[in-house]
Design a protein around this motif. Structure first.
Motif, PDB file in Angstrom:
ATOM      1  N   TYR A 308       0.792  -1.222   0.000  1.00 39.92           N
ATOM      2  CA  TYR A 308       0.000   0.000   0.000  1.00 39.92           C
ATOM      3  C   TYR A 308       0.818   1.261   0.000  1.00 39.92           C
ATOM      4  O   TYR A 308       0.374   2.267  -0.503  1.00 39.92           O
ATOM      5  CB  TYR A 308      -0.982  -0.001   1.174  1.00 39.92           C
ATOM      6  CG  TYR A 308      -2.069  -1.000   0.915  1.00 39.92           C
ATOM      7  CD1 TYR A 308      -2.158  -2.172   1.638  1.00 39.92           C
ATOM      8  CD2 TYR A 308      -2.950  -0.812  -0.137  1.00 39.92           C
ATOM      9  CE1 TYR A 308      -3.125  -3.104   1.338  1.00 39.92           C
ATOM     10  CE2 TYR A 308      -3.921  -1.739  -0.446  1.00 39.92           C
ATOM     11  CZ  TYR A 308      -4.003  -2.883   0.298  1.00 39.92           C
ATOM     12  OH  TYR A 308      -4.943  -3.806  -0.006  1.00 39.92           O
ATOM     13  N   CYS A 377       1.390   9.745   4.879  1.00 35.24           N
ATOM     14  CA  CYS A 377       1.168  10.158   3.488  1.00 35.24           C
ATOM     15  C   CYS A 377      -0.284   9.971   3.081  1.00 35.24           C
ATOM     16  O   CYS A 377      -0.755  10.572   2.120  1.00 35.24           O
ATOM     17  CB  CYS A 377       2.045   9.338   2.537  1.00 35.24           C
ATOM     18  SG  CYS A 377       3.786   9.597   2.784  1.00 35.24           S
ATOM     19  N   PHE A 378      -0.952   9.098   3.822  1.00 36.98           N
ATOM     20  CA  PHE A 378      -2.353   8.854   3.545  1.00 36.98           C
ATOM     21  C   PHE A 378      -3.187  10.082   3.855  1.00 36.98           C
ATOM     22  O   PHE A 378      -4.254  10.290   3.298  1.00 36.98           O
ATOM     23  CB  PHE A 378      -2.806   7.704   4.451  1.00 36.98           C
ATOM     24  CG  PHE A 378      -3.830   6.828   3.843  1.00 36.98           C
ATOM     25  CD1 PHE A 378      -5.098   6.757   4.366  1.00 36.98           C
ATOM     26  CD2 PHE A 378      -3.510   6.045   2.756  1.00 36.98           C
ATOM     27  CE1 PHE A 378      -6.046   5.919   3.808  1.00 36.98           C
ATOM     28  CE2 PHE A 378      -4.458   5.205   2.197  1.00 36.98           C
ATOM     29  CZ  PHE A 378      -5.728   5.145   2.732  1.00 36.98           C
ATOM     30  N   THR A 458      -3.995   0.003   6.959  1.00 40.83           N
ATOM     31  CA  THR A 458      -3.887   1.446   7.208  1.00 40.83           C
ATOM     32  C   THR A 458      -5.023   2.006   8.045  1.00 40.83           C
ATOM     33  O   THR A 458      -4.792   2.816   8.940  1.00 40.83           O
ATOM     34  CB  THR A 458      -3.834   2.207   5.878  1.00 40.83           C
ATOM     35  OG1 THR A 458      -2.915   1.568   5.024  1.00 40.83           O
ATOM     36  CG2 THR A 458      -3.403   3.633   6.096  1.00 40.83           C
ATOM     37  N   ASP A 459      -6.256   1.588   7.768  1.00 43.21           N
ATOM     38  CA  ASP A 459      -7.343   2.201   8.531  1.00 43.21           C
ATOM     39  C   ASP A 459      -7.254   1.817  10.001  1.00 43.21           C
ATOM     40  O   ASP A 459      -7.487   2.638  10.889  1.00 43.21           O
ATOM     41  CB  ASP A 459      -8.710   1.822   7.937  1.00 43.21           C
ATOM     42  CG  ASP A 459      -8.927   0.320   7.887  1.00 43.21           C
ATOM     43  OD1 ASP A 459     -10.073  -0.125   7.937  1.00 43.21           O
ATOM     44  OD2 ASP A 459      -7.925  -0.417   7.785  1.00 43.21           O
TER      45      ASP A 459
END
Lengths: 494, 450
Positions: A308, A377-378, A458-459
């Motif tokens: 990701y 970065c997300f 990520t979440d």
């Protein structure tokens, strides 16, 4: 009582001192001068009128946020006669261990330097500077030969050092009893027990709504999610740092997260900040450091290979290369048990006038370091803002994950907390793993050092980091660690 | 009949049942090679099958899925090679529509869409017709060459993309800005036409290149979404919740339009790029993409975007509804390629009738296996479903001769604004749980009724 008061006034004095040098102070001064023009400001009640003006215009809130932010990073009050090393780390044996670990790292770096005969730093020729400037937004496309570089150390090397930590003043007798700690960490630090944790992390209780659990598809949004989002928007509208920190303990809605984190960390992108970032960028372009190659290697090995985060490769270079040039990071060493390495101008070894900190920010990256930046970065896409957020996260939290200290959020305490929790509440798992020769800490140490970046989706990771910001402590990671170990290992047990 | 069906792989299934009421076997006589089928044979009576036979030539995910399906048996010697002009029993199913090229060949699709748009404008007005504007201006070459030149002259300096009509995996595509570039190409094809009459001229389409694609990390990407069509008349279409975003390996720039690697995002092209590392993969799951967009633009903007994407599916299928040869034996799994631009507007690039089923990573393998399993559940060879389901595993019923509402009960089509379509693209896909619940309740229903 008196002691408390004098402590408080000391803290206030120190914070005022710190803020006086900041940009906010000059802005407030300017605002105060400008407000004299306003009709409601009267000479007789000058002080109150200006205070009122600040309150209405939102400047008081900004000041509150700044003070709150300082309080968050302020070290625990200590004895006035204590030397500055105590502020970094009160226990002598820990300081010694950190010192010798640092010596090892530097030795490794120096030997790599000599082997490859690459200088620690050199000025780039003009042609190379131009080239780098052109490629600034796509440094990821570069494929320099990094085969001879090795990361200076990996988390497992660090673990070995932690395992061998011993308190020379502590003697627990020869006989092993059921009270003996069977884990790898053998230092007697005080860690929180489950009742204490429950008290501390009261907002994570079962009866309180949480994002990540209570916003799943089965739960109707009216129950918790809608209200929570509404409160979040209100907090942002008020621009209240302390409220945001309290709010985020229950998780942040995806759309509000970027702003909430910026509010909690007290980051607002002022033109001066953008300018500062541009200055760092110029430093990168003009000088090439050996550390840059280490950063390149780390990004290529870790983030670029991640399913990701590979997309954000270019941002990672832009942040990490500038980070290594940022001397403002040096200020965090006042409360970090680590010390920045020193380097001497060629031929002037030992002469203090010719000593500089190397790298300029004093932080030597290890294998996996770039993963601290990747999840950010997300949320942030503007390089200078991304940079600021990362820098603040590092000097508040991440540095504790790779330096030896007795701080409750330090990696040693976290490891101990993890092992104690596991041994006490999941003893079957713990003993089974030991039986098969897999100490739980060995398996999961690297997750901890990276704050789970790259090991959690990520979440989920962002929800976890919400709690770190909310509680201003990394202890939540140890609890997460326990749960994660349990869930990944339970299938082997059964 | 165009010869592009070579790539279509078909799989045939036939239940073996030794029960006395069983239907007969297939008497197969094969003629032309073209139309190989996935045939799934279904019994006339809805009874428990002893086993279902299948054959497949693909040695990838589909083979794994079929082999693991309980009660399905592979046969080595095939019964029939094609189903083009032969009679198919009621219980046979085939995985393609005879003339799917009306949707999947770029020139036919454009033609059908243009025609449909005109029809909509006549019947429902300009606003409704504007919903079909998800296709960039396209001209078929060489027949619409003059129309193209007119458009080209009206917009000097923009970039155009030339795509061969019937090829895949990015082959033969190039970008251009000057008429000179394609005039040369046109001369070449014209001359070769005269010399080699037996090789037909390949048709191309010239399409306006989308110069402001949405970029993530400076890279261009497109979305691959799966739509399962069970019938055209009436139109019944299912949308799969998972899919992926395919990234270009290099940073997007309009400066180097010759660089195939910057612009084309097919995995096939990316794989050959010198930067390509197989471990990297260059795909994001749709869930991750959706989360990324939500954290950047907020949930409402994302809802609007996905609603617009739903619109693309429905309108494109409606445009070929009357043209596709309706056959109750047929079903088809389409792979839609969607591009998003900087204004969060989705564009339809193309529709694939045989989306790649080879897996590029573990995650990809799982996605494709689950996709195929759920496709077979919907096709329902085992005759377990009632036909009134709105969700089967990862598939949501998107269109059932009309929009399908997420709410239970009759949909409120009065346009009160409460209507939410039953699509969950990029949302959580708890298919295992849903399938368990579904089949459990179906079993109970069966027991109760028997």
């Amino acid at each position: 009582m008196l002691q408390e008061e004098s402590d408080l006034s000391l803290i206030i004095a120190q914070i005022v001192q710190k803020l006086k040098g900041s940009n906010l102070y000059s802005q407030l001064e300017r605002q105060a001068w400008a407000s004299l023009q306003r009709p409601e400001i009267k000479l007789e009640s000058l002080k109150e009128d200006i205070k009122e003006f600040f309150k209405i215009s939102g400047w008081e809130k900004k000041l509150q946020n700044a003070v709150y932010s300082e309080l968050n990073v302020f070290p625990l009050p200590s004895h006035p006669a204590a030397p500055p090393e105590h502020l970094k780390e009160p226990l002598v044996y820990m300081r010694k261990a950190q010192g010798s670990w640092e010596k090892r790292i530097l030795k490794s770096l120096n030997s790599m330097c000599t082997e490859l005969s690459i200088p620690l730093a050199r000025k780039r020729p003009v042609g190379e500077q131009k080239e780098l400037l052109n490629k600034w937004n796509e440094m990821g496309t570069d494929e320099p030969d990094l085969s001879l570089f090795r990361p200076v150390y990996a988390p497992k090397d660090f673990l070995e050092v932690l395992i061998n930590l011993r308190n020379p003043n502590y003697e627990n007798g020869d006989s092993l009893s059921f009270r003996t700690h069977l884990g790898l960490i053998q230092v007697p630090l005080k860690v929180k027990d489950i009742p204490e944790l429950k008290e501390c992390f009261v907002e994570l209780g079962l009866n309180i709504g949480q994002l990540g659990i209570d916003d799943s598809t089965q739960v109707p949004p009216e129950l918790f999610e809608n209200e929570h989002v509404r409160i979040g928007q209100k907090v942002l509208a008020e621009q209240d740092s302390a409220a945001a920190q309290q709010y985020i303990r229950q998780g942040s809605p995806t759309a509000l997260r970027a702003e909430l984190w910026a509010l909690i960390l007290n980051i607002s992108s002022q033109p001066e900040d953008v300018l500062y970032y541009e200055q760092l960028k110029t430093n990168v372009i003009q000088h090439d450091l050996l550390v840059d190659s280490l950063i390149y290697k780390d990004v290529k090995l870790t983030a670029s290979n991640d399913d990701y985060y590979f997309v954000f490769e270019d941002y990672l270079y832009q942040v990490l290369l500038c980070f290594s040039r940022d001397t403002s990071v040096l200020s965090h060493f006042a409360f970090n048990s680590a010390s920045p390495p020193k380097s001497y101008i060629r031929g002037k070894l030992g002469l203090e006038e010719y000593a500089v900190f190397y790298p300029p920010n004093g932080v030597i990256p290890f294998h996996g370091f770039s993963m601290y930046v990747a999840p950010l970065c997300f949320l942030y896409h503007e390089p200078s803002k991304l940079y600021q957020i990362f820098r603040e996260m590092y000097v508040r939290f991440f540095f504790r994950l790779h330096s030896i200290s007795s701080h409750p959020s330090g990696i040693v305490s976290l490891c101990l907390l993890f092992e104690t929790l596991l041994q006490t509440y999941l003893p079957q798992l713990f003993y089974h793993l030991r039986e098969i020769g897999a100490q739980p800490l060995r398996i999961s140490f690297k997750w901890m050092v990276r704050a789970f970046s790259g090991y959690l989706a990520t979440d989920q990771l962002l929800l976890l980091w919400d709690r770190i910001l909310g509680y201003n402590s990394l202890e939540i990671l140890a609890d997460m660690w326990c749960t994660y170990t349990y869930s990944t290992n339970i299938e082997y047990l059964l | 009949m165009p010869r592009e069906c070579q790539r279509s792989e078909y799989h045939v299934f036939q239940p073996l049942t030794s029960s006395p009421q069983g239907y007969g076997r297939q008497d197969l006589s094969s003629e032309n090679q073209n139309y190989k089928g996935h045939g799934l044979s279904k019994g006339k009576e809805r009874e428990q099958r002893a086993s279902i036979r299948f054959k497949t030539t693909l040695m990838n995910t589909l083979m794994d899925v079929l082999r693991h399906r309980p009660g399905w048996v592979e046969v080595k010697d095939w019964l029939r090679e094609n189903f083009d002009h032969t009679y198919m029993d009621e219980h046979v199913r085939i995985s393609h529509f005879r003339n799917h090229y009306e949707l999947t060949r770029k020139n036919y699709m454009v033609k059908n869409l243009k025609r449909f748009r005109k029809q909509l404008e006549r019947e429902a007005g300009k606003l409704e017709a504007a919903k079909c504007d998800f296709f960039p201006k396209t001209f078929e070459m060489p027949c619409e060459y003059h129309l193209f030149v007119e458009e080209f002259r009206k917009n000097p300096g923009i970039t155009w993309i030339m795509k061969p009509v019937a090829r895949s995996q990015g082959k033969g595509i190039f970008l251009f800005r000057r008429l000179k570039d394609i005039m040369d190409w046109r001369k070449d094809t014209r001359s070769s036409d005269n010399q080699k009459d037996d090789i037909p001229v390949e048709n191309y389409v010239a399409q306006r290149y989308i110069e402001n694609p949405y970029l993530i990390g400076g890279r261009k990407f497109d979305l691959r979404v799966y739509v399962l069509v069970m019938s055209y008349i009436p139109l019944r279409a299912w949308l799969y919740r998972d899919g992926f975003a395919r990234f270009s390996n290099t940073r997007f720039t309009l400066n180097s339009i010759d660089d195939q690697y910057v612009h084309l995002t097919n995995v096939a092209v990316q794989k050959t790029s010198p930067d390509y590392h197989p471990k990297k993969g260059c795909k994001w799951m749709l869930q991750h993409f959706r989360q990324y967009l939500a954290s950047k633009h907020g949930p409402e903007a994302v809802e609007t975007l996905f609603r617009d994407i739903d619109n693309i599916f429905v309108k494109s299928l409606q445009s070929v509804q009357k043209v596709i040869i309706s056959d109750k034996h047929c079903f088809e799994l389409y792979g839609y390629d969607i591009l998003i631009d900087q204004d969060l507007k989705p564009w339809l690039l193309e529709v694939n009738a045989s989306p790649s089923l080879t897996a590029s990573s573990q995650e990809d393998y799982e996605l494709k296996t689950c996709l195929l399993e759920d496709t077979l559940h919907v096709v329902d060879m085992e005759a377990r479903l009632t036909g009134r389901e709105k969700r089967v595993g990862g598939f949501d019923l998107m269109w059932n001769d009309g929009p399908v509402s997420r709410e239970e009960g009759a949909p409120d089509l009065s346009g009160m604004g409460n209507f939410v379509t039953n699509t969950h693209l990029g949302c959580v896909n708890d298919r295992k749980k849903q399938l368990r619940q579904l089949f459990c309740s179906l079993q109970l229903q069966k027991k109760a009724s028997s």
